[in-house]
Design a protein around this motif. Sequence first.
Motif, PDB file in Angstrom:
ATOM      1  N   GLU A  85      57.234  49.577  62.155  1.00  0.00           N
ATOM      2  CA  GLU A  85      56.633  49.808  63.471  1.00  0.00           C
ATOM      3  C   GLU A  85      55.213  50.344  63.332  1.00  0.00           C
ATOM      4  N   ILE A  86      55.011  51.245  62.385  1.00  0.00           N
ATOM      5  CA  ILE A  86      53.666  51.789  62.148  1.00  0.00           C
ATOM      6  C   ILE A  86      52.733  50.676  61.676  1.00  0.00           C
ATOM      7  N   GLN A  87      53.215  49.817  60.791  1.00  0.00           N
ATOM      8  CA  GLN A  87      52.393  48.699  60.310  1.00  0.00           C
ATOM      9  C   GLN A  87      51.987  47.778  61.456  1.00  0.00           C
ATOM     10  N   GLN A  88      52.926  47.497  62.356  1.00  0.00           N
ATOM     11  CA  GLN A  88      52.623  46.637  63.502  1.00  0.00           C
ATOM     12  C   GLN A  88      51.573  47.287  64.399  1.00  0.00           C
ATOM     13  N   SER A  89      51.709  48.577  64.632  1.00  0.00           N
ATOM     14  CA  SER A  89      50.742  49.292  65.466  1.00  0.00           C
ATOM     15  C   SER A  89      49.361  49.308  64.805  1.00  0.00           C
ATOM     16  N   LYS A 121      50.665  56.018  70.110  1.00  0.00           N
ATOM     17  CA  LYS A 121      51.938  55.476  69.607  1.00  0.00           C
ATOM     18  C   LYS A 121      52.070  55.682  68.105  1.00  0.00           C
ATOM     19  N   ILE A 122      50.984  55.464  67.362  1.00  0.00           N
ATOM     20  CA  ILE A 122      51.017  55.659  65.907  1.00  0.00           C
ATOM     21  C   ILE A 122      51.301  57.114  65.572  1.00  0.00           C
ATOM     22  N   LYS A 123      50.680  58.039  66.293  1.00  0.00           N
ATOM     23  CA  LYS A 123      50.926  59.468  66.063  1.00  0.00           C
ATOM     24  C   LYS A 123      52.398  59.799  66.293  1.00  0.00           C
ATOM     25  N   GLU A 124      52.963  59.270  67.369  1.00  0.00           N
ATOM     26  CA  GLU A 124      54.374  59.509  67.661  1.00  0.00           C
ATOM     27  C   GLU A 124      55.270  58.910  66.577  1.00  0.00           C
ATOM     28  N   GLN A 125      54.916  57.715  66.123  1.00  0.00           N
ATOM     29  CA  GLN A 125      55.698  57.064  65.076  1.00  0.00           C
ATOM     30  C   GLN A 125      55.639  57.863  63.777  1.00  0.00           C
ATOM     31  N   ARG A 126      54.483  58.392  63.467  1.00  0.00           N
ATOM     32  CA  ARG A 126      54.359  59.202  62.244  1.00  0.00           C
ATOM     33  C   ARG A 126      55.173  60.485  62.347  1.00  0.00           C
ATOM     34  N   LYS A 127      55.171  61.104  63.530  1.00  0.00           N
ATOM     35  CA  LYS A 127      55.985  62.302  63.726  1.00  0.00           C
ATOM     36  C   LYS A 127      57.464  61.976  63.535  1.00  0.00           C
ATOM     37  N   GLU A 128      57.882  60.846  64.099  1.00  0.00           N
ATOM     38  CA  GLU A 128      59.277  60.426  63.962  1.00  0.00           C
ATOM     39  C   GLU A 128      59.612  60.164  62.490  1.00  0.00           C
ATOM     40  N   LEU A 129      58.692  59.538  61.781  1.00  0.00           N
ATOM     41  CA  LEU A 129      58.901  59.276  60.353  1.00  0.00           C
ATOM     42  C   LEU A 129      59.054  60.584  59.585  1.00  0.00           C
ATOM     43  N   MET A 130      58.179  61.535  59.863  1.00  0.00           N
ATOM     44  CA  MET A 130      58.258  62.825  59.165  1.00  0.00           C
ATOM     45  C   MET A 130      59.572  63.532  59.481  1.00  0.00           C
ATOM     46  N   LYS A 131      60.013  63.423  60.722  1.00  0.00           N
ATOM     47  CA  LYS A 131      61.280  64.045  61.125  1.00  0.00           C
ATOM     48  C   LYS A 131      62.438  63.466  60.302  1.00  0.00           C
ATOM     49  N   VAL A 132      62.452  62.155  60.138  1.00  0.00           N
ATOM     50  CA  VAL A 132      63.512  61.504  59.357  1.00  0.00           C
ATOM     51  C   VAL A 132      63.391  61.882  57.874  1.00  0.00           C
ATOM     52  N   ARG A 139      37.982  51.647  73.615  1.00  0.00           N
ATOM     53  CA  ARG A 139      38.695  52.924  73.525  1.00  0.00           C
ATOM     54  C   ARG A 139      39.905  52.936  74.456  1.00  0.00           C
ATOM     55  N   GLU A 140      39.728  52.403  75.670  1.00  0.00           N
ATOM     56  CA  GLU A 140      40.843  52.353  76.621  1.00  0.00           C
ATOM     57  C   GLU A 140      41.982  51.486  76.099  1.00  0.00           C
ATOM     58  N   GLU A 141      41.639  50.408  75.395  1.00  0.00           N
ATOM     59  CA  GLU A 141      42.667  49.544  74.802  1.00  0.00           C
ATOM     60  C   GLU A 141      43.331  50.213  73.605  1.00  0.00           C
ATOM     61  N   ALA A 142      42.539  50.916  72.795  1.00  0.00           N
ATOM     62  CA  ALA A 142      43.045  51.477  71.543  1.00  0.00           C
ATOM     63  C   ALA A 142      43.818  52.781  71.732  1.00  0.00           C
ATOM     64  N   GLN A 143      43.473  53.558  72.753  1.00  0.00           N
ATOM     65  CA  GLN A 143      44.065  54.892  72.926  1.00  0.00           C
ATOM     66  C   GLN A 143      45.593  54.876  72.961  1.00  0.00           C
ATOM     67  N   PRO A 144      46.235  53.994  73.738  1.00  0.00           N
ATOM     68  CA  PRO A 144      47.703  53.991  73.735  1.00  0.00           C
ATOM     69  C   PRO A 144      48.295  53.662  72.363  1.00  0.00           C
ATOM     70  N   ILE A 145      47.615  52.817  71.621  1.00  0.00           N
ATOM     71  CA  ILE A 145      48.105  52.456  70.286  1.00  0.00           C
ATOM     72  C   ILE A 145      47.972  53.636  69.338  1.00  0.00           C
TER      73      ILE A 145
END
Length: 188
Positions: A111-115, A83-94, A74-80
């Motif tokens: 970027e989302i695919q890589q994450s 990051k995915i949530k932020e990337q999705r928000k950015e995608l929706m904004k665009v 969980r500690e390893e996955a949480q930052p990812i």
Amino acid sequence: MNYFTKNRILIWVVIAAFAINISAIVTILYHVNKEKCRTENANFHNRPHDIFKKELNLNAEQETQFMEMKKASREEAQPIVIKIKEQRKELMKVLFEKTPDTLKIAQISNEIQQSQSLLLHLTIKHYLELKKILKVDQQEKLNLLYQDLFGCPKQMGKKCGNDNCKDDDSDQGMSHRHGQGHDKKNDL
């Protein structure tokens, strides 16, 4: 007003009252069912170790090791995940812009695919670590749990790597995850 006009108005009032009552009942049932599903999903997500403990019949030592692995994972996955949530928000904004930039959309999608790929690798790592602490019969149960987690129908048999499954190419079964059924026949 004559007798028939009064009756006609009364009939329409009764029909309207009946329609309102039916819609109220349907609305109540819908919200009760929705809340039940939300509670069941919350329980699944909040206590997955209980499911693993029960399904795999973990002993006390295995459960302790599992909890340590889960915490580290969980500690390893949480930052990812963040990051995915932020990337999705950015995608929706665009996407919501008046004239979306398709190059920016493609970049964010990559970027989302890589994450998501990193998250998948962590899931595989967690699976392999967990498998090491299990007995053979528990490993078979773990395989079935992960098979379901990854949406691999049990009917796929050897295609999923589990020789115990029925080797059936029909793939007409139901895939269940978090209590939701999905009929694959409707995907065609």
